[in-house]
Design a protein around this motif. Sequence first.
Motif, PDB file in Angstrom:
ATOM      1  N   ALA A  17      36.364  30.728  59.792  1.00  0.00           N
ATOM      2  CA  ALA A  17      36.953  31.982  60.260  1.00  0.00           C
ATOM      3  C   ALA A  17      36.477  32.318  61.664  1.00  0.00           C
ATOM      4  O   ALA A  17      37.273  32.721  62.528  1.00  0.00           O
ATOM      5  N   ALA A  72      30.792  38.453  49.413  1.00  0.00           N
ATOM      6  CA  ALA A  72      31.856  38.631  50.409  1.00  0.00           C
ATOM      7  C   ALA A  72      32.481  40.020  50.358  1.00  0.00           C
ATOM      8  O   ALA A  72      32.574  40.695  51.394  1.00  0.00           O
ATOM      9  N   ILE A  76      32.140  42.758  53.519  1.00  0.00           N
ATOM     10  CA  ILE A  76      33.329  43.211  54.240  1.00  0.00           C
ATOM     11  C   ILE A  76      33.567  44.698  54.014  1.00  0.00           C
ATOM     12  O   ILE A  76      34.068  45.399  54.894  1.00  0.00           O
ATOM     13  N   TRP A 120      47.860  42.972  50.337  1.00  0.00           N
ATOM     14  CA  TRP A 120      46.492  43.417  50.071  1.00  0.00           C
ATOM     15  C   TRP A 120      46.320  43.821  48.615  1.00  0.00           C
ATOM     16  O   TRP A 120      45.363  43.408  47.952  1.00  0.00           O
ATOM     17  N   ALA A 217      40.868  43.171  56.425  1.00  0.00           N
ATOM     18  CA  ALA A 217      39.619  43.221  55.668  1.00  0.00           C
ATOM     19  C   ALA A 217      39.894  43.302  54.174  1.00  0.00           C
ATOM     20  O   ALA A 217      39.220  42.645  53.363  1.00  0.00           O
ATOM     21  N   ALA A 220      40.866  39.949  52.692  1.00  0.00           N
ATOM     22  CA  ALA A 220      39.674  39.102  52.556  1.00  0.00           C
ATOM     23  C   ALA A 220      38.799  39.561  51.400  1.00  0.00           C
ATOM     24  O   ALA A 220      38.221  38.729  50.684  1.00  0.00           O
ATOM     25  N   ALA A 224      38.489  36.383  48.758  1.00  0.00           N
ATOM     26  CA  ALA A 224      37.219  35.642  48.742  1.00  0.00           C
ATOM     27  C   ALA A 224      36.670  35.462  47.314  1.00  0.00           C
ATOM     28  O   ALA A 224      36.397  34.327  46.896  1.00  0.00           O
ATOM     29  N   ALA A 268      41.586  33.783  52.727  1.00  0.00           N
ATOM     30  CA  ALA A 268      40.427  34.596  53.115  1.00  0.00           C
ATOM     31  C   ALA A 268      39.960  34.231  54.519  1.00  0.00           C
ATOM     32  O   ALA A 268      39.609  35.108  55.317  1.00  0.00           O
ATOM     33  N   ILE A 269      39.969  32.923  54.834  1.00  0.00           N
ATOM     34  CA  ILE A 269      39.594  32.494  56.186  1.00  0.00           C
ATOM     35  C   ILE A 269      40.540  33.094  57.211  1.00  0.00           C
ATOM     36  O   ILE A 269      40.117  33.635  58.243  1.00  0.00           O
ATOM     37  N   SER A 271      42.385  35.747  56.977  1.00  0.00           N
ATOM     38  CA  SER A 271      42.222  37.200  57.062  1.00  0.00           C
ATOM     39  C   SER A 271      40.998  37.575  57.884  1.00  0.00           C
ATOM     40  O   SER A 271      41.053  38.483  58.716  1.00  0.00           O
ATOM     41  N   LEU A 272      39.889  36.877  57.656  1.00  0.00           N
ATOM     42  CA  LEU A 272      38.685  37.162  58.428  1.00  0.00           C
ATOM     43  C   LEU A 272      38.883  36.829  59.905  1.00  0.00           C
ATOM     44  O   LEU A 272      38.443  37.570  60.787  1.00  0.00           O
TER      45      LEU A 272
END
Length: 292
Positions: A17, A72, A76, A120, A217, A220, A224, A268-269, A271-272
């Motif tokens: 990320a 995670a 976040i 989300w 966020a 993620a 995650a 997740a990667i 999104s981060l």
Amino acid sequence: MAIRLIPFLVFLFAVAALAIAAAGRFRSGQSIPTDPSRGRRRIVRWGFGLIGIILAVAGAFSLGQRAIFLIAPLAISGYVAGLLLGELMMPSAPSGTVRRVSLDRRVFDRYVQTRWIWVWRAAAGAAAAAVVAAGLAGGTDGRSLTLACADGRLGGASPWPGWSYGGPALTALILGALLVELSMRRIVERPRPDSDLLGAAADEASRRTSMRRVLAAGVAIGLAPLAGVLLSVAIIFSFICSPPGTLAWTGPLAVTLAILGFAAGLGAIASLASLIRIAETLPSVPPGGQRA
């Protein structure tokens, strides 16, 4: 073995990320409206993000492996808490005997496409469902799985992501979900600041980028732990019943869950990386709308 692999995967996800974000963080040609308080809010966001990381590390030390799926979302969530506080720090609305108001209707889709809100919520819902399903399927100790194999014997495997691991993760997910939803409401519903303190263009840009940040966020936060649970379950199902007791459905299920787990991890990667790359942009104005 399954749970022990997760910290290494989390490390790889974080590095990936950061690498993706660093490749495209600085973009040219953007018009950034003046916002005197932007720097303070940035410090608050990342300061609380650091607090979230500290809490996640503290949770890992206190709970041991049981904290693996909450690290995670808890880390976040600290950033999201800072973003929410930053929204509360925005300049105040006009006061006095004469007030100016905007006739524009501020709604979620003014600042972000509605489908991202549902992405989300789907990510958070899928993560919660996976944690609950794993908890219900696991043994009473919350960290093992027992399965009747094809040859009639019972096959057991551990560590299984049951309630021992899923309970803390579910708590962190609920906390993150509340912060994300509260932040979204605050971004849209807070009053327009006094134009002498913050212009309408800068206010619109701030709302838009804040909404993008909180949704990145949030995705993620959901994906995650979902990736971690799916990959752990996939590894368990790949060996729980060794030949000749192997069940016909465990292998295909393990492959399916592994694919879904890696997809969630890649999400997740992304999104981060998106969260790190988001910069202030032009104000958003709905079709036919006017800036106030």
